[in-house]
Design a protein around this motif. Structure first.
Motif, mmCIF file in Angstrom:
data_model
loop_
_atom_site.group_PDB
_atom_site.id
_atom_site.type_symbol
_atom_site.label_atom_id
_atom_site.label_comp_id
_atom_site.label_asym_id
_atom_site.label_seq_id
_atom_site.Cartn_x
_atom_site.Cartn_y
_atom_site.Cartn_z
ATOM 1 N N GLY A 52 28.855 32.969 59.321
ATOM 2 C CA GLY A 52 28.777 31.769 58.432
ATOM 3 C C GLY A 52 29.541 31.925 56.923
ATOM 4 N N PHE A 53 30.436 32.935 57.061
ATOM 5 C CA PHE A 53 31.350 32.786 55.901
ATOM 6 C C PHE A 53 32.313 31.877 55.978
ATOM 7 C CE2 PHE A 53 30.677 37.971 55.982
ATOM 8 C CZ PHE A 53 29.617 37.601 55.512
ATOM 9 N N VAL A 54 32.691 31.491 54.545
ATOM 10 C CA VAL A 54 33.808 30.380 54.345
ATOM 11 C C VAL A 54 35.057 30.980 54.546
ATOM 12 C CG1 VAL A 54 34.332 28.428 52.937
ATOM 13 C CG2 VAL A 54 31.968 29.312 53.141
ATOM 14 N N GLU A 55 35.946 30.220 54.932
ATOM 15 C CA GLU A 55 37.567 30.816 55.010
ATOM 16 C C GLU A 55 38.209 30.336 53.706
ATOM 17 O OE1 GLU A 55 41.816 29.689 57.202
ATOM 18 O OE2 GLU A 55 39.739 29.073 58.293
ATOM 19 N N LEU A 56 38.883 31.213 52.876
ATOM 20 C CA LEU A 56 39.486 30.784 51.847
ATOM 21 C C LEU A 56 41.180 31.038 52.234
ATOM 22 C CD1 LEU A 56 39.699 30.300 48.864
ATOM 23 C CD2 LEU A 56 39.661 32.547 48.363
ATOM 24 N N PRO A 57 41.713 29.948 52.154
ATOM 25 C CA PRO A 57 43.079 29.777 52.419
ATOM 26 C C PRO A 57 44.026 30.345 51.170
ATOM 27 C CG PRO A 57 42.466 27.551 52.455
ATOM 28 C CD PRO A 57 41.105 28.468 52.153
ATOM 29 N N VAL A 58 45.211 30.845 51.463
ATOM 30 C CA VAL A 58 46.005 31.336 50.097
ATOM 31 C C VAL A 58 46.827 30.027 49.953
ATOM 32 C CG1 VAL A 58 48.039 32.355 49.581
ATOM 33 C CG2 VAL A 58 46.287 33.578 51.097
ATOM 34 N N ARG A 59 46.652 29.474 48.653
ATOM 35 C CA ARG A 59 47.493 28.248 48.219
ATOM 36 C C ARG A 59 48.496 28.652 47.219
ATOM 37 N NH1 ARG A 59 44.570 24.617 50.652
ATOM 38 N NH2 ARG A 59 42.471 24.468 50.456
ATOM 39 N N VAL A 60 49.184 27.956 46.735
ATOM 40 C CA VAL A 60 50.552 27.976 46.019
ATOM 41 C C VAL A 60 49.833 28.566 44.772
ATOM 42 C CG1 VAL A 60 52.512 27.049 44.846
ATOM 43 C CG2 VAL A 60 52.103 26.888 46.991
ATOM 44 N N ARG A 61 48.922 27.744 44.212
ATOM 45 C CA ARG A 61 48.130 28.148 42.914
ATOM 46 C C ARG A 61 47.750 29.644 42.837
ATOM 47 N NH1 ARG A 61 44.495 24.107 44.375
ATOM 48 N NH2 ARG A 61 42.266 25.102 45.057
ATOM 49 N N HIS A 62 47.329 29.933 44.180
ATOM 50 C CA HIS A 62 46.847 31.507 43.786
ATOM 51 C C HIS A 62 48.087 32.426 43.733
ATOM 52 C CE1 HIS A 62 43.557 29.707 46.906
ATOM 53 N NE2 HIS A 62 43.124 29.721 45.719
ATOM 54 N N ALA A 63 49.174 32.095 44.613
ATOM 55 C CA ALA A 63 50.344 32.878 44.668
ATOM 56 C C ALA A 63 50.978 32.909 43.280
ATOM 57 C CB ALA A 63 51.548 32.522 45.431
ATOM 58 N N ASP A 64 50.994 31.710 42.507
ATOM 59 C CA ASP A 64 51.418 31.749 41.125
ATOM 60 C C ASP A 64 50.808 32.302 40.205
ATOM 61 O OD1 ASP A 64 53.682 30.073 41.940
ATOM 62 O OD2 ASP A 64 52.589 27.979 41.095
ATOM 63 N N ALA A 65 49.225 32.477 40.552
ATOM 64 C CA ALA A 65 48.385 32.962 39.522
ATOM 65 C C ALA A 65 48.675 34.532 39.631
ATOM 66 C CB ALA A 65 47.027 32.769 39.713
ATOM 67 N N VAL A 66 49.220 35.198 40.603
ATOM 68 C CA VAL A 66 49.534 36.614 40.613
ATOM 69 C C VAL A 66 50.433 36.755 39.447
ATOM 70 C CG1 VAL A 66 50.492 38.230 42.053
ATOM 71 C CG2 VAL A 66 48.955 36.717 43.066
ATOM 72 N N ARG A 67 51.513 36.114 39.323
ATOM 73 C CA ARG A 67 52.448 36.446 38.139
ATOM 74 C C ARG A 67 51.765 36.902 36.813
ATOM 75 N NH1 ARG A 67 56.744 32.135 37.362
ATOM 76 N NH2 ARG A 67 54.810 31.030 36.864
ATOM 77 N N ALA A 68 50.687 36.267 36.486
ATOM 78 C CA ALA A 68 49.949 36.432 35.290
ATOM 79 C C ALA A 68 49.359 37.681 35.223
ATOM 80 C CB ALA A 68 49.135 35.187 34.709
ATOM 81 N N LEU A 69 48.918 38.374 36.201
ATOM 82 C CA LEU A 69 48.316 39.388 36.385
ATOM 83 C C LEU A 69 48.963 40.787 35.852
ATOM 84 C CD1 LEU A 69 46.302 39.149 39.726
ATOM 85 C CD2 LEU A 69 45.699 38.562 37.526
ATOM 86 N N PRO A 70 48.387 41.488 35.179
ATOM 87 C CA PRO A 70 49.150 42.700 34.602
ATOM 88 C C PRO A 70 49.307 43.884 35.974
ATOM 89 C CG PRO A 70 46.835 42.685 33.716
ATOM 90 C CD PRO A 70 47.204 41.717 34.465
ATOM 91 N N SER A 71 49.723 44.683 35.892
ATOM 92 C CA SER A 71 50.051 45.525 36.974
ATOM 93 C C SER A 71 49.283 46.658 37.142
ATOM 94 C CB SER A 71 51.554 45.930 37.041
ATOM 95 O OG SER A 71 52.529 45.075 37.069
ATOM 96 N N HIS A 72 48.061 46.574 37.105
ATOM 97 C CA HIS A 72 47.049 47.593 37.297
ATOM 98 C C HIS A 72 46.852 48.132 38.582
ATOM 99 C CE1 HIS A 72 45.614 46.503 33.255
ATOM 100 N NE2 HIS A 72 44.967 45.206 33.517
#
Length: 122
Positions: free
Chosen positions: A65-85
């Motif tokens: 009963g878990f919900v599928e979370l697709p990968v969207r362009v906005r998700h990929a774009d948000a990776v750019r703002a993440l520090p490289s931890h």
């Protein structure tokens, strides 16, 4: 609470190997999401012989009963703002998804705690 399972959390859930407190948190959640990123990582590890899978991730999501979370362009774009931890691209994308979708990550990965996303393991 709306949760996003890290890949190891999802695999351990499937194997009934999570600590009881973590399993209870998942059972009591308002919604539990599993990213397409996890399916991708599981597929790669299964192809390399690192893990053995019983069924497809899609079948497991339906069973639990878990919900599928697709990968969207906005998700990929948000990776750019993440520090490289964290150098793992799967985990970085999960963090971005959690931030964009306002989800709490369930993970035992201490490196994820360096990001602004909420991470729990209890």
């Amino acid at each position: 609470m709306r949760l996003l399972l890290d890949t190891h959390t999802f695999v351990w859930w499937d194997e009934a190997a999570l600590p009881p407190t973590v399993a209870r948190r998942i059972e009591r959640a308002d919604a539990v999401f599993v990213s397409a990123v996890c399916a991708w990582e599981i597929a790669i590890k299964a192809a390399l012989g690192k893990i053995d899978t019983k069924a497809s991730v899609e079948e497991a999501l339906a069973d639990y009963g878990f919900v599928e979370l697709p990968v969207r362009v906005r998700h990929a774009d948000a990776v750019r703002a993440l520090p490289s931890h964290h150098r793992d691209p799967f985990d970085r994308l999960l963090v971005a998804q959690a931030l964009v979708e306002d989800l709490v990550i369930v993970s035992n990965d201490r490196f994820l705690r360096r990001y602004p996303a909420q991470v729990v393991w209890d």
